[in-house]
Design a protein around this motif. Structure first.
Motif, short mmCIF file in Angstrom:
data_model
loop_
_atom_site.label_atom_id
_atom_site.label_comp_id
_atom_site.label_asym_id
_atom_site.label_seq_id
_atom_site.Cartn_x
_atom_site.Cartn_y
_atom_site.Cartn_z
N LEU A 229 8.29 1.94 -8.30
CA LEU A 229 7.15 2.40 -9.20
C LEU A 229 7.81 2.59 -10.67
CD1 LEU A 229 5.13 4.86 -6.98
CD2 LEU A 229 4.52 2.66 -7.72
N ARG A 230 9.05 3.33 -10.87
CA ARG A 230 9.39 3.39 -12.11
C ARG A 230 9.90 2.14 -12.74
NH1 ARG A 230 13.97 8.00 -10.46
NH2 ARG A 230 12.51 9.82 -11.25
N ARG A 231 10.31 1.16 -11.99
CA ARG A 231 10.73 -0.20 -12.46
C ARG A 231 9.62 -1.06 -12.87
NH1 ARG A 231 14.65 -3.54 -8.68
NH2 ARG A 231 12.76 -3.55 -7.66
N ALA A 232 8.35 -0.83 -12.04
CA ALA A 232 7.09 -1.40 -12.27
C ALA A 232 6.50 -1.22 -13.50
CB ALA A 232 6.17 -1.55 -11.25
N ASP B 158 14.64 9.18 -18.38
CA ASP B 158 13.33 9.03 -19.30
C ASP B 158 11.94 8.24 -18.90
OD1 ASP B 158 15.19 9.28 -21.44
OD2 ASP B 158 15.82 7.46 -21.54
N SER B 159 12.34 8.25 -17.49
CA SER B 159 10.69 7.83 -16.84
C SER B 159 9.74 8.90 -17.07
CB SER B 159 11.24 7.41 -15.42
OG SER B 159 9.81 6.79 -14.69
N ILE B 160 8.55 8.37 -16.96
CA ILE B 160 7.41 9.10 -16.53
C ILE B 160 7.42 9.93 -15.17
CG2 ILE B 160 6.15 8.10 -18.44
CD1 ILE B 160 4.17 7.01 -16.26
N ILE B 161 8.09 9.38 -14.34
CA ILE B 161 8.15 9.94 -13.02
C ILE B 161 9.66 10.70 -13.03
CG2 ILE B 161 8.04 9.61 -10.46
CD1 ILE B 161 6.64 6.95 -10.79
N THR B 162 9.48 11.78 -13.04
CA THR B 162 10.71 13.00 -13.20
C THR B 162 11.13 13.17 -11.90
OG1 THR B 162 9.60 14.77 -13.97
CG2 THR B 162 10.16 13.26 -15.68
N ARG C 73 0.72 -1.25 -0.01
CA ARG C 73 -0.16 0.10 -0.03
C ARG C 73 0.87 1.19 -0.30
NH1 ARG C 73 -2.38 -0.39 6.11
NH2 ARG C 73 -0.63 0.27 7.35
N GLN C 74 2.10 1.16 0.64
CA GLN C 74 2.90 2.38 0.52
C GLN C 74 3.24 2.97 -0.93
OE1 GLN C 74 3.50 -0.21 2.33
NE2 GLN C 74 3.57 0.24 4.62
N PRO C 75 3.82 2.08 -1.61
CA PRO C 75 4.10 2.55 -3.08
C PRO C 75 2.86 2.96 -3.94
CG PRO C 75 5.29 0.45 -2.86
CD PRO C 75 4.18 0.64 -1.57
N ARG C 76 1.74 2.19 -3.66
CA ARG C 76 0.39 2.73 -4.29
C ARG C 76 0.00 4.13 -3.37
NH1 ARG C 76 -2.65 -1.49 -6.56
NH2 ARG C 76 -1.84 -3.21 -6.08
N ARG D 187 7.77 14.40 -10.21
CA ARG D 187 6.48 14.78 -11.21
C ARG D 187 6.18 13.62 -11.85
NH1 ARG D 187 6.97 19.86 -14.94
NH2 ARG D 187 7.06 20.83 -12.78
N LEU D 188 4.72 13.38 -11.93
CA LEU D 188 4.30 12.12 -12.80
C LEU D 188 3.73 12.78 -14.17
CD1 LEU D 188 3.68 9.27 -13.37
CD2 LEU D 188 1.57 9.55 -12.19
N ARG D 189 4.27 12.60 -15.30
CA ARG D 189 3.97 13.22 -16.44
C ARG D 189 3.01 12.21 -17.13
NH1 ARG D 189 9.31 13.50 -19.88
NH2 ARG D 189 9.62 11.47 -18.99
#
Length: 921
Positions: free
Chosen positions: A74-77, A86-90, A27-30, A97-99
């Motif tokens: 989260l990036r890896r998942a 290059d991740s959507i989480i910058t 639940r923490q990463p969520r 920030r989540l793009r």
């Protein structure tokens, strides 16, 4: 990225890459992902994320590093193999920030749809709002703890409530009142202090002709506010109450803006529907075939989820059928009730399609022809649930252009019913575990995967058995799944296989396991409800059955519903799945004595008799009462305040009342059988239930004959005789009415004798035998001394004289009848005579006098809410205006009559259109 990422927060926090769900971990990463998503493309600081994960608790010294670890996971998942750069989480100067494209997040889609709805025309706006609200899949941010998540739930739920309010207002504005009513009842229960929803529910009830219930909503809210908050409803709600009391017609949807909506009868889609993706895809693919059959048959064993599947699919494709959706439970396998006869099925679908009672065909062939004609050019979806066999369902599968029939049954019917077949089996192992996860939470199931898999196998992966076990487990969140499995194993093997040959698993063991966990009072209610042979009951009926107070029964029923042993298919009405009913009947036979069961039945019959007497007195206040059963102090009676609520009660309880008449007679309770049959007469006549009325009144007559009371027997003969006239069995009608005349005479009941003569006169008038009609009306006058009896006979006799051409005598008699109606205070009878007087004066050539009487009749019928007779008098008044060359007034009257007939879906609408066209020419 090769595959598009999608996210949800309007329910559990989840993510998908293409069609595959991403495993997000604990639940923490969520919670971190939820915070990034809810910032909608803006920066989220590390401090905020720390607060999200540990808010309200102890923050570890390494909290900042732990947050970075969660972001890394989260990036890896979300993007395996992608670099952090290059991740959507910058990474940003303050945090992350989540793009994302707003369209990839359900919240973004929701907001876009609301914006489109705001600028759209009403019909399109309503469609956008429906789509937006459908994005909510459960409790917001389900499973995410902490103050931040709670504050976001409050914010987002307010957005949803605003959308629901806007949807309900549009539904009322467009005339989709039943659809609005279905949603508002639950909203008021869930938000008892929100005056917006109380206001809308009051409007919906008022627009449905249920004025008393609308005012009851106001009273309940006022009481709650005073007791719990020490305040009163706002000025807007108080003004609405006053307008409803005054029966303000401006509160109703305008005919010029009303959307002529088709029926919307689908049961609610099941929250947490899981699996069945291949079958859903196959069913939808059928619709894409250019040469598709108009019928899809969903088959499978009992408890496999045929109805749940069919309802879920029907909701998913409903927008392809803009002319509406019909639903009919054919009761093919109900252990307590016979399968629905074809004639009853036709009646219910024709009623849903808007055929008014006065135009309902009385014979099976006529109903079948009308049904086929109404469906021929409509794009409508018809869900026929629980069909017994091909013989039952085939007459309902008529030719249609662009429509669809969905049939569920335990049988495939061979080649006797043409169409595509979707065969449901027990769930595959993965879907069975997913089913449990949807009800118990994915985390709880993942933590004990092997126990969950074993539970699924013990239940044979049958959805009904899984649902019962999941309900028990959900009620006990502290139980481990291994403990639940052990408890379940104690039942298995000790009980016989379930009696239904279609069920390959020991579902009786599953029911037993859940049943044994019930407190004794709830278990008693569970057993006793199987004594009721109808489908659903309200709390007052169940309380009568159990012999307890309504608040106590409400708690017990809530326990049974939470355990999935009772269903609530519509708000406030409760019943069983047919397999659960069969199990409850077994337990009743094994546990409860005959005396206990008979006492329960008597309590229910007492409740129905006393409530039916109240309802009948409101629906037909001038009918002479025949009271043979005083009310016992302990008898519960439904709260019925006025005619609309009485009529609504008859509609809701009609099936139960008809069954109660038969059960009372079968068990030797003749007083109950007779009284219920008598009380049903007005509703069955005005509602068009003529064929069923014959059976009910025959039962009532047989009960009266066994009771040995001459007057009651004559009343039953009179009632059944009138019913025979309605179905065209004139010889039987004549015989019974003549016997009723003799019986009333022998009993010294002259007023009743007068009524029987009127009925005979009506029969002869319908046959064109005016001499016999006049003779019987004159006899009615001779024997009737009370104002209503004399007014009725005089009104009918005057109409017969007018038919014979003696319009002057008709006018004289009608004026006398009006004086009698006024003396009795019968406004409806008075209005009928005014309309008749207008016709007689019109035939005499006194057109101004005729206009005066028509206008009086129009005003009275409007005041009484009788739209059909108001429309007839308006049509007559239009004819009168044409005769006086006042074409503008004629056009106005006919236009209003046309609007009313169109609302009633009455054939007269076509004739009015022709008249208006001729005027324009």
């Amino acid at each position: 990225m090769d595959e598009e990422l999608r996210f949800t927060v309007l329910g559990p926090v989840r993510a998908w890459r293409g069609e595959r769900e991403v495993e997000l971990g604990s639940r923490q990463p969520r919670a971190v992902l939820a915070a990034l998503l809810l910032h909608e493309g803006t920066d989220t600081s590390i401090a905020e994320l720390v607060d999200v994960v540990w808010g309200g608790g102890d923050i570890p010294p390494t909290g900042t590093q732990v947050i970075r670890t969660y972001v890394h996971r989260l990036r890896r998942a979300l993007e395996p193999g992608q670099s952090a750069a290059d991740s959507i989480i910058t990474s940003t100067t303050i945090g992350y920030r989540l793009r994302t494209d707003p369209a990839s997040v359900d919240l973004g889609c929701f907001q876009q749809l609301l914006a489109v709805a705001e600028a759209a025309a009403p019909v399109d706006a309503l469609d956008q709002l429906r789509r937006a609200i459908a994005l909510w899949t459960g409790p917001v941010l389900a499973g995410i703890p902490g103050d931040y998540a709670e504050s976001q739930r409050v914010r987002l739920n307010q957005l949803r409530l605003t959308a629901l309010e806007r949807q309900a207002r549009l539904q009322l504005e467009l005339g989709a009142v039943p659809e609005a009513l279905a949603g508002l009842t639950g909203l008021v229960d869930d938000h008892p202090f929100d005056e917006r929803f109380a206001e809308l529910l009051m409007l919906a009830l008022y627009a449905s002709g249920r004025q008393a219930e609308a005012l009851a909503v106001y009273r309940r809210l006022r009481s709650r506010l005073a007791e719990e908050l020490g305040t009163n409803p706002g000025q807007e709600l108080r003004t609405l109450q006053d307008r409803i009391i005054r029966a303000d017609p401006d509160l109703l949807p305008s005919a010029s803006t009303t959307l002529v909506a088709g029926p919307a009868q689908l049961p609610a889609d099941h929250y947490g529907f899981a699996g069945r993706q291949p079958e859903l895809a196959a069913a939808t693919a059928i619709l894409e075939r250019p040469d598709r059959e108009p019928t899809v048959l969903v088959t499978g064993m009992a408890g496999v989820g045929k109805t749940t599947f069919a309802v879920h699919w029907a909701h998913a494709i409903a927008d392809r059928f803009p002319d509406g959706q019909l639903y009919l439970n054919l009761r093919g396998f109900d252990p307590a009730r016979p399968a629905m006869p074809t004639e009853e099925a036709f009646f219910l679908v024709l009623e849903a399609l808007g055929v008014p009672p006065q135009e309902m065909p009385k014979d099976l062939d006529g109903r079948a022809a009308t049904y086929e004609r109404l469906l021929a050019n409509r794009r409508i979806l018809v869900l026929l649930d629980n069909a017994r066999d091909a013989e039952q369902v085939a007459p309902l599968l008529v030719g249609t252009t662009g429509g669809l029939f969905v049939v569920t049954s335990r049988h495939q019917f061979g080649g006797s019913v043409r169409g595509a077949v979707i065969a449901l089996d027990v769930l595959p192992p993965v879907e069975a575990i997913e089913f449990l996860g949807g009800r118990l939470g994915d985390q709880r199931v993942r933590q004990e995967q092997s126990a969950a898999a074993a539970i699924a196998e013990r239940c044979g992966r049958l959805p009904l058995a899984l649902a019962v076990v999941a309900a028990r487990a959900a009620l006990n969140p502290a139980f481990r799944l291994t403990d639940i499995l052990a408890e379940l194993d104690e039942s298995l093997g000790r009980l016989d296989a379930f009696a239904d040959a279609d069920v390959a698993v020991d579902v009786r063991a599953v029911f037993s396991w859940s049943y044994r966990a019930l407190p004794p009072p709830a278990a008693a209610v569970f057993r006793l409800m199987s004594e009721l042979p109808w489908t659903t009951s309200n709390l007052v009926t169940i309380s009568s059955l159990a012999g307890g107070a309504i608040p106590v029964t409400e708690v017990l029923v809530a326990e049974l519903t939470a355990a999935h042993l009772l269903l609530e298919p519509v708000p406030g009405r409760f019943g069983y799945h047919d397999l659960v009913r069969a199990y409850a009947m077994e337990q009743l036979e094994a546990v409860d004595s005959v005396d206990v069961r008979r006492a329960a039945l008597v309590h229910v019959l007492d409740h129905f008799v006393q409530t039916a007497k109240v309802a009948e007195a409101l629906v037909n206040p001038h009918r002479p009462a025949v009271d043979i059963m005083p009310r016992r102090p302990e008898t519960l009676v439904d709260d019925i305040a006025d005619r609309p609520s009485a009529w609504a009660w008859f509609i809701a309880e009609y099936t139960a009342l008809v069954s109660a008449v038969r059960d009372a007679a079968r068990n030797g309770y003749d007083e109950h059988a007779w009284q219920l049959a008598w009380a049903l007469d007005t509703f069955q006549y005005r509602g068009g239930h003529w064929r069923e009325a014959v059976d009910v009144q025959r039962t009532g007559l047989a009960a009266a004959e066994r009771m040995g009371d001459m007057h009651l027997k004559a009343v039953a003969q009179y009632t059944l005789g009138k019913t025979y006239i309605d179905v065209g069995e004139r010889d039987a009608a004549r015989d019974l009415l003549e016997k009723a005349v003799a019986g009333f005479r022998q009993a010294g009941s002259e007023e009743a004798e007068s009524s029987a003569y009127v009925a005979l006169g009506n029969m002869y008038s319908d046959e064109g035998r005016s001499a016999e009609a006049v003779q019987n009306y004159q006899e009615a006058l001779r024997h009737g001394s009370e104002p209503i009896a004399r007014a009725t006979a005089m009104n009918n006799l005057a109409n017969e004289y007018s038919t014979l051409g003696d319009h002057e005598l008709a006018v004289t008699m009608l004026l006398q009848a009006i004086e009698l109606w006024q003396a009795a205070g019968d406004r409806h009878g008075e209005a009928n005579s005014w309309d008749s007087l207008g016709h007689a004066q019109q035939m005499l050539g006194d057109l101004p006098a005729a206009a005066t009487w028509y206008l009086r009749a129009i005003d009275a019928f409007r005041e009484l809410g009788d739209r059909y007779n108001e429309a007839m008098s308006l049509a007559n008044y239009g004819d009168n205006r044409v005769s006086l060359h006042d074409l503008a007034a004629a056009r106005e009257a006919w236009q209003r009559a046309l609007e009313l007939f169109a609302e009633l879906r009455h054939p007269m609408a076509g004739k009015l259109e022709q008249k208006l066209s001729s005027l324009a020419g």
